[in-house]
Scaffold this motif. Structure first.
Motif, mmCIF file in Angstrom:
data_model
loop_
_atom_site.group_PDB
_atom_site.id
_atom_site.type_symbol
_atom_site.label_atom_id
_atom_site.label_comp_id
_atom_site.label_asym_id
_atom_site.label_seq_id
_atom_site.Cartn_x
_atom_site.Cartn_y
_atom_site.Cartn_z
ATOM 1 N N ASN A 169 0.588 -1.146 0.026
ATOM 2 C CA ASN A 169 0.137 -0.028 -0.088
ATOM 3 C C ASN A 169 0.860 1.350 -0.132
ATOM 4 N N ARG A 170 2.159 1.091 -0.021
ATOM 5 C CA ARG A 170 3.037 2.279 0.006
ATOM 6 C C ARG A 170 4.401 1.737 -0.633
ATOM 7 N N PRO A 171 5.204 2.331 -1.085
ATOM 8 C CA PRO A 171 6.624 2.057 -1.573
ATOM 9 C C PRO A 171 7.782 1.691 -0.452
ATOM 10 N N ASP A 172 7.498 2.302 0.539
ATOM 11 C CA ASP A 172 8.338 2.470 1.578
ATOM 12 C C ASP A 172 7.832 2.297 2.909
ATOM 13 N N LEU A 173 8.783 1.979 4.072
ATOM 14 C CA LEU A 173 8.747 1.934 5.437
ATOM 15 C C LEU A 173 9.894 2.711 5.771
ATOM 16 N N ARG A 174 10.239 2.404 6.837
ATOM 17 C CA ARG A 174 11.600 3.521 7.265
ATOM 18 C C ARG A 174 12.630 3.717 6.045
ATOM 19 N N PHE A 175 12.662 2.510 5.196
ATOM 20 C CA PHE A 175 13.345 2.720 4.241
ATOM 21 C C PHE A 175 12.589 2.216 3.028
ATOM 22 N N PRO A 176 12.980 2.556 1.683
ATOM 23 C CA PRO A 176 12.257 1.980 0.341
ATOM 24 C C PRO A 176 12.219 0.581 0.419
ATOM 25 N N LEU A 177 11.197 -0.235 0.121
ATOM 26 C CA LEU A 177 11.031 -1.680 0.078
ATOM 27 C C LEU A 177 11.927 -2.155 -1.150
ATOM 28 N N PRO A 191 -6.870 0.851 9.779
ATOM 29 C CA PRO A 191 -6.345 0.209 8.548
ATOM 30 C C PRO A 191 -5.464 1.134 7.469
ATOM 31 N N LYS A 192 -5.449 2.384 7.682
ATOM 32 C CA LYS A 192 -4.856 3.153 6.855
ATOM 33 C C LYS A 192 -3.313 2.998 6.801
ATOM 34 N N HIS A 193 -3.006 2.132 7.990
ATOM 35 C CA HIS A 193 -1.668 2.108 8.388
ATOM 36 C C HIS A 193 -1.156 0.722 8.060
ATOM 37 N N ASP A 194 -2.096 -0.112 7.212
ATOM 38 C CA ASP A 194 -1.776 -1.541 6.905
ATOM 39 C C ASP A 194 -0.977 -1.260 5.471
ATOM 40 N N HIS A 195 0.384 -1.491 5.824
ATOM 41 C CA HIS A 195 1.337 -1.114 4.683
ATOM 42 C C HIS A 195 1.700 -2.253 3.802
ATOM 43 N N VAL A 196 1.887 -3.473 4.412
ATOM 44 C CA VAL A 196 2.124 -4.690 3.651
ATOM 45 C C VAL A 196 1.185 -5.827 4.077
ATOM 46 N N ILE A 197 0.507 -6.534 2.779
ATOM 47 C CA ILE A 197 -0.299 -7.659 3.310
ATOM 48 C C ILE A 197 -0.106 -8.809 2.615
ATOM 49 N N PHE A 198 0.165 -9.853 3.248
ATOM 50 C CA PHE A 198 0.771 -11.145 2.597
ATOM 51 C C PHE A 198 -0.622 -12.130 2.754
ATOM 52 N N HIS A 199 -0.881 -12.679 1.490
ATOM 53 C CA HIS A 199 -1.918 -13.569 1.580
ATOM 54 C C HIS A 199 -1.264 -14.979 1.257
ATOM 55 N N ILE A 200 -1.561 -15.629 2.480
ATOM 56 C CA ILE A 200 -0.862 -17.010 2.699
ATOM 57 C C ILE A 200 -1.706 -18.296 2.111
ATOM 58 N N GLU A 201 -1.049 -19.319 1.706
ATOM 59 C CA GLU A 201 -1.690 -20.394 1.530
ATOM 60 C C GLU A 201 -2.536 -21.092 2.717
ATOM 61 N N GLY A 202 -3.635 -21.529 2.343
ATOM 62 C CA GLY A 202 -4.593 -21.924 3.182
ATOM 63 C C GLY A 202 -5.468 -20.949 3.767
ATOM 64 N N ARG A 216 4.102 4.393 12.788
ATOM 65 C CA ARG A 216 5.438 5.646 12.532
ATOM 66 C C ARG A 216 6.282 5.190 11.444
ATOM 67 N N ARG A 217 6.063 4.168 11.086
ATOM 68 C CA ARG A 217 6.945 3.591 9.867
ATOM 69 C C ARG A 217 8.427 3.566 10.159
ATOM 70 N N PHE A 218 8.820 3.137 11.338
ATOM 71 C CA PHE A 218 10.106 3.020 11.830
ATOM 72 C C PHE A 218 10.583 1.484 11.587
ATOM 73 N N GLY A 219 9.618 0.640 11.072
ATOM 74 C CA GLY A 219 10.036 -0.920 10.875
ATOM 75 C C GLY A 219 10.491 -0.661 9.515
ATOM 76 N N PHE A 220 10.874 -2.127 9.072
ATOM 77 C CA PHE A 220 11.295 -2.095 7.706
ATOM 78 C C PHE A 220 11.408 -3.601 7.390
ATOM 79 N N MET A 221 11.655 -3.781 6.081
ATOM 80 C CA MET A 221 11.397 -5.195 5.444
ATOM 81 C C MET A 221 12.752 -5.012 4.362
#
Length: 282
Positions: A29-37, A99-110, A120-125
């Motif tokens: 839902n956005r291209p970056d968190l603390r750093f660009p994805l 929900p406006k801060h739901d930045h990355v959503i993983f759809h998992i098998e099952g 705050r977007r201090f996390g990163f991946m």
């Protein structure tokens, strides 16, 4: 910021849903968190299987069948939530606060959906070659994990022997022990009867033996309690940790010591609050 017990609690909550399962798709839902994805993040992660979900220090590491490691850090306010993805409200272990801060959503098998929410977007991946994890810059040179076979009284003796900094600062150095943070260092020093002001080089010997035991005990008990919910931390299942109810010194300035009754003191070291008992800790 979540420390080792909180991150381990999150890992344990996510593992039954993610480990061994395929990531069907990733929604950004956005291209970056603390750093660009990473470039082509959704494409590189989607379709892979999570062969193992592990933790190193305060980092979650999803080992992917593609040969990449998906390295995730929660930052100050990052949270993972789990739902079944059918319709809102069904099988939600936890509903994200906004929900406006739901930045990355993983759809998992099952049928599960794992959502990363971070106001705050201090996390990163980040993605890194799995076979080169020892060279991953943010973890390079880290010391052993508490509770691991590599961490011992002997290791602590050698790691502290020449350090002229206060023991509190030395223990927060991730090159000495990986994953320790302010809360659990304060608690471990209290259990070991060591003042946070004490020079680290004076700890090797009997004090280091007490300290190694105290660190392992505190970390083990905190994990069993689901971590400490002192801010907005919740496990991926939505449960609050409760180790904060057993704090001996942390965030108890002016309150009586649970051992001797003297008031708990607070000082600032390297920009962080240290809580301790001036009578019990020397």
């Amino acid at each position: 910021m979540p420390e080792l017990p909180e991150v381990e609690t999150v890992r344990r909550g996510l593992a039954p849903v993610m480990e061994g399962q395929r990531i069907l798709s990733v929604v950004l839902n956005r291209p970056d968190l603390r750093f660009p994805l990473p470039a082509r993040f959704a494409e590189r992660v989607g379709g892979t299987q999570i062969t193992r979900l592990s933790r190193r220090a305060k980092f979650l590491v999803a080992e992917l069948s593609s040969g990449d490691a998906l390295i995730m850090h929660l930052g100050m306010s990052g949270r993972f939530t789990i739902s079944d993805g059918s319709r809102p409200g069904d099988f939600h272990h936890e509903v994200a606060p906004d929900p406006k801060h739901d930045h990355v959503i993983f759809h998992i098998e099952g049928g599960h959906v794992v959502t990363y929410n971070d106001p705050r977007r201090f996390g990163f991946m980040e993605l890194w070659p799995l076979q080169q994890m020892e060279q991953y810059p943010r973890l390079a040179g880290f010391g052993p994990e508490p509770l691991s076979n590599s961490f011992s009284h002997a290791w602590l003796n050698e790691a502290l022997r020449d350090k002229k900094t206060p023991i509190k600062s030395a223990l927060l150095d991730q090159r000495v022990i990986a994953g320790l943070g302010n809360i659990y260092v304060c608690e471990a020093l209290f259990r070991a009867g060591i003042s946070p002001r004490r020079r680290a080089s004076t700890v090797p010997g009997e004090r280091a033996a007490r300290l190694a035991t105290a660190i392992n005990d505190v970390i083990r008990e905190a994990i069993a309690a689901g971590g400490s919910s002192i801010s907005d931390f919740k496990a991926a299942t939505g449960e609050l940790g409760y180790f904060q109810h057993t704090f001996s010194v942390y965030d108890r300035e002016g309150e009586p010591c649970r051992k001797c009754g003297a008031p708990i003191r607070r000082i600032v070291q390297s920009g962080r609050s240290s809580f301790y008992c001036g009578t019990c800790q020397r």
